[in-house]
Design a protein around this motif. Structure first.
Motif, mmCIF file in Angstrom:
data_model
loop_
_atom_site.group_PDB
_atom_site.id
_atom_site.type_symbol
_atom_site.label_atom_id
_atom_site.label_comp_id
_atom_site.label_asym_id
_atom_site.label_seq_id
_atom_site.Cartn_x
_atom_site.Cartn_y
_atom_site.Cartn_z
ATOM 1 N N GLN A 124 0.750 -1.155 -0.110
ATOM 2 C CA GLN A 124 -0.026 0.176 -0.019
ATOM 3 C C GLN A 124 1.118 1.268 -0.021
ATOM 4 N N PHE A 125 2.078 1.242 0.743
ATOM 5 C CA PHE A 125 2.739 2.425 0.769
ATOM 6 C C PHE A 125 3.444 2.513 -0.559
ATOM 7 N N LYS A 126 3.575 1.632 -1.404
ATOM 8 C CA LYS A 126 4.227 1.600 -2.616
ATOM 9 C C LYS A 126 3.242 2.102 -3.638
ATOM 10 N N LYS A 127 1.988 1.916 -3.677
ATOM 11 C CA LYS A 127 0.871 2.444 -4.451
ATOM 12 C C LYS A 127 0.833 3.920 -4.042
ATOM 13 N N GLN A 128 0.971 4.340 -2.939
ATOM 14 C CA GLN A 128 0.649 5.704 -2.530
ATOM 15 C C GLN A 128 2.018 6.498 -3.229
ATOM 16 N N VAL A 129 3.256 5.886 -2.942
ATOM 17 C CA VAL A 129 4.203 6.687 -3.400
ATOM 18 C C VAL A 129 4.438 6.791 -4.971
ATOM 19 N N LYS A 130 3.787 5.715 -5.833
ATOM 20 C CA LYS A 130 4.067 5.535 -7.047
ATOM 21 C C LYS A 130 2.768 6.576 -7.686
ATOM 22 N N SER A 131 1.878 6.848 -6.753
ATOM 23 C CA SER A 131 0.747 7.658 -7.502
ATOM 24 C C SER A 131 0.974 9.013 -6.993
ATOM 25 N N SER A 132 1.937 9.363 -6.340
ATOM 26 C CA SER A 132 2.098 10.725 -5.865
ATOM 27 C C SER A 132 2.743 11.805 -6.970
ATOM 28 N N SER A 133 2.202 12.748 -7.220
ATOM 29 C CA SER A 133 2.537 13.782 -8.079
ATOM 30 C C SER A 133 3.818 14.348 -7.705
ATOM 31 N N VAL A 134 4.376 14.411 -6.518
ATOM 32 C CA VAL A 134 5.550 14.773 -6.114
ATOM 33 C C VAL A 134 6.258 13.689 -5.320
ATOM 34 N N LYS A 135 7.624 13.583 -5.411
ATOM 35 C CA LYS A 135 8.214 12.601 -4.581
ATOM 36 C C LYS A 135 8.106 12.750 -2.959
ATOM 37 N N PRO A 136 7.794 11.706 -2.438
ATOM 38 C CA PRO A 136 7.855 11.977 -0.908
ATOM 39 C C PRO A 136 9.283 12.101 -0.276
ATOM 40 N N VAL A 137 9.340 13.249 0.713
ATOM 41 C CA VAL A 137 10.771 13.447 0.931
ATOM 42 C C VAL A 137 10.848 12.388 2.309
ATOM 43 N N MET A 138 11.847 11.747 2.442
ATOM 44 C CA MET A 138 12.262 10.992 3.648
ATOM 45 C C MET A 138 13.664 11.333 4.277
ATOM 46 N N ALA A 139 13.452 11.593 5.531
ATOM 47 C CA ALA A 139 14.643 11.958 6.110
ATOM 48 C C ALA A 139 15.336 10.867 6.990
ATOM 49 N N THR A 140 16.662 10.680 7.319
ATOM 50 C CA THR A 140 17.586 9.910 7.944
ATOM 51 C C THR A 140 18.474 10.847 8.856
ATOM 52 N N VAL A 141 18.926 10.137 9.681
ATOM 53 C CA VAL A 141 19.816 11.402 10.560
ATOM 54 C C VAL A 141 21.281 11.353 10.036
ATOM 55 N N TYR A 142 22.001 10.437 9.009
ATOM 56 C CA TYR A 142 23.075 10.605 8.717
ATOM 57 C C TYR A 142 23.269 9.486 7.678
ATOM 58 N N GLU A 163 16.421 5.664 -5.054
ATOM 59 C CA GLU A 163 17.180 6.840 -5.787
ATOM 60 C C GLU A 163 16.157 7.470 -6.702
ATOM 61 N N HIS A 164 14.952 6.869 -6.944
ATOM 62 C CA HIS A 164 14.001 7.702 -8.039
ATOM 63 C C HIS A 164 12.696 7.831 -7.533
ATOM 64 N N ASP A 165 12.158 7.030 -6.499
ATOM 65 C CA ASP A 165 10.604 7.206 -6.208
ATOM 66 C C ASP A 165 10.396 8.088 -5.045
ATOM 67 N N VAL A 166 11.525 8.159 -4.330
ATOM 68 C CA VAL A 166 11.470 9.295 -3.079
ATOM 69 C C VAL A 166 12.814 10.053 -3.185
ATOM 70 N N ASP A 186 7.956 14.319 4.565
ATOM 71 C CA ASP A 186 6.970 13.594 4.561
ATOM 72 C C ASP A 186 6.924 12.063 5.624
ATOM 73 N N GLY A 187 8.287 12.021 5.986
ATOM 74 C CA GLY A 187 8.741 10.828 6.937
ATOM 75 C C GLY A 187 9.988 10.831 7.194
ATOM 76 N N TYR A 188 10.303 9.921 8.375
ATOM 77 C CA TYR A 188 11.710 9.823 8.475
ATOM 78 C C TYR A 188 11.944 8.552 9.388
ATOM 79 N N CYS A 189 13.047 8.067 9.160
ATOM 80 C CA CYS A 189 13.508 7.041 9.988
ATOM 81 C C CYS A 189 14.629 7.517 11.231
#
Length: 342
Positions: A124-142, A163-166, A186-189
């Motif tokens: 379901q996350f893949k479907k949401q990412v693929k259907s998004s008009s803008v790449k979701p921005v996901m953050a990590t600390v380092y 590399e390409h979907d987010v 939009d999210g983080y780890c």
């Protein structure tokens, strides 16, 4: 009873980042474990892991609370000055998670009735990412962190091209919640408490946890340079022993209330810790500070991390995986742990 160690150095500076797993350092200082082993320790809070790396590398700190991959990355000269480092003590296991913005999580919740079903969540996350008009921005600390590797690993496992979907960016741990709240990401780890606090403040929801992605894994370690360890072997041993005892204290459930009181002191997590003691996240983090294999700096864990570096393109094709065992044994000093505290 063995004779007390003659310490080469008594006054130490240790760096840490404001995360739940800095707890062993806080407890060792506030509960007297450092003093018991003849050490007078000043704890220095840093906002970023790059600052920790640099200040240990250049001798401004004697050692630090470090991400498990950091001593390996520093030893290999990745993303900074090449400084051989090592760890003789793992400080914590697990405790990371992927958190999405409340808006993103709410949309996803419409198609997911069981967040424990990782296959369904991934689909379901893949479907949401693929259907998004803008790449979701996901953050990590380092870039050299379990967080970065776990996020990429989970995305790729579910058919999402990291590399390409987010868009992946780096954000300091303490800036994760403000960045999520203002829509910059939009999210983080990240490690605790910055996942649970997003849920408590109702600005985010859990996607999955590091334990669900990798199972039990070393998260933070005590990192020192190999040069420092050679110059101060007795001091290093005393430091490891004090922190190992603190890890055991932190793990004891009977100390939970006092632990959060200590973490809530202004020099540490401050008020960020006050709401955590009675909170249980919807997905188990399974964070531990002591127990069988928790504190062992296992070279096999180091080899796995090196393999993640290779998969993510942080090591060149010329780097030979056959050398990973040698590198890991040099950095993850299981032998010293077994000699000093086992």
């Amino acid at each position: 009873m063995s004779a007390p160690l003659t310490l080469e150095k008594n006054n130490l500076k240790l760096g840490f980042v404001a995360l739940l797993d800095c707890a062993p350092l806080v407890v060792a200082r506030e509960k007297g474990f450092f003093k018991r082993h003849g050490l007078d320790v000043v704890l220095c809070k840093e906002s970023s892991w790059a600052s920790i790396r640099d200040k240990v590398s250049f001798g401004l700190y004697d050692g630090a609370h470090m991400l498990a991959p950091m001593p390996l990355a520093s030893t290999l000269g990745l993303n900074g000055n090449k400084t051989p480092m090592m760890t003789a003590l793992a400080l914590s296991q697990n405790g990371t998670a992927i958190t999405l913005s409340e808006e993103f999580h709410t949309l996803l919740s419409k198609t997911i009735d069981n967040w424990e079903d990782d296959k369904l969540v991934g689909e379901q996350f893949k479907k949401q990412v693929k259907s998004s008009s803008v790449k979701p921005v996901m953050a990590t600390v380092y870039p050299y962190s379990n967080h970065y590797y776990q996020l990429r690993y989970w995305l790729e496992q579910h058919g999402i091209d990291a590399e390409h979907d987010v868009q992946l960016i780096a954000v300091p741990p303490t800036q994760m919640i403000p960045s999520l709240s203002n829509g910059a990401i939009d999210g983080y780890c990240v490690g605790e408490p910055w996942n649970s606090l997003a849920l408590i403040q109702k600005i985010g929801g859990l996607l999955t946890t590091g334990h669900k992605i990798w199972g039990a894994h070393t998260e933070k370690v005590l990192g020192v340079t190999q040069e420092w360890a050679a110059a101060y072997p007795n001091t290093h041993q005393a430091l490891v022993k004090a922190l190992y005892e603190a890890c055991q204290w932190v793990e004891d459930i009977n100390n939970k209330e006092e632990l959060y009181q200590l973490l809530a002191l202004p020099p540490y997590l401050d008020q960020a810790a006050t709401t955590l003691s009675d909170y249980t996240p919807p997905l188990a983090m399974k964070q531990h500070f002591a127990g069988k294999q928790v504190n062992v700096p296992d070279p096999k864990q180091g080899e796995f991390i090196l393999s993640q570096m290779l998969d993510c393109g942080q090591l060149s094709d010329a780097d030979n995986p056959a050398d990973f065992a040698i590198i890991s044994r040099t950095v993850y000093r299981q032998d010293l742990f077994q000699k000093w505290v086992s």
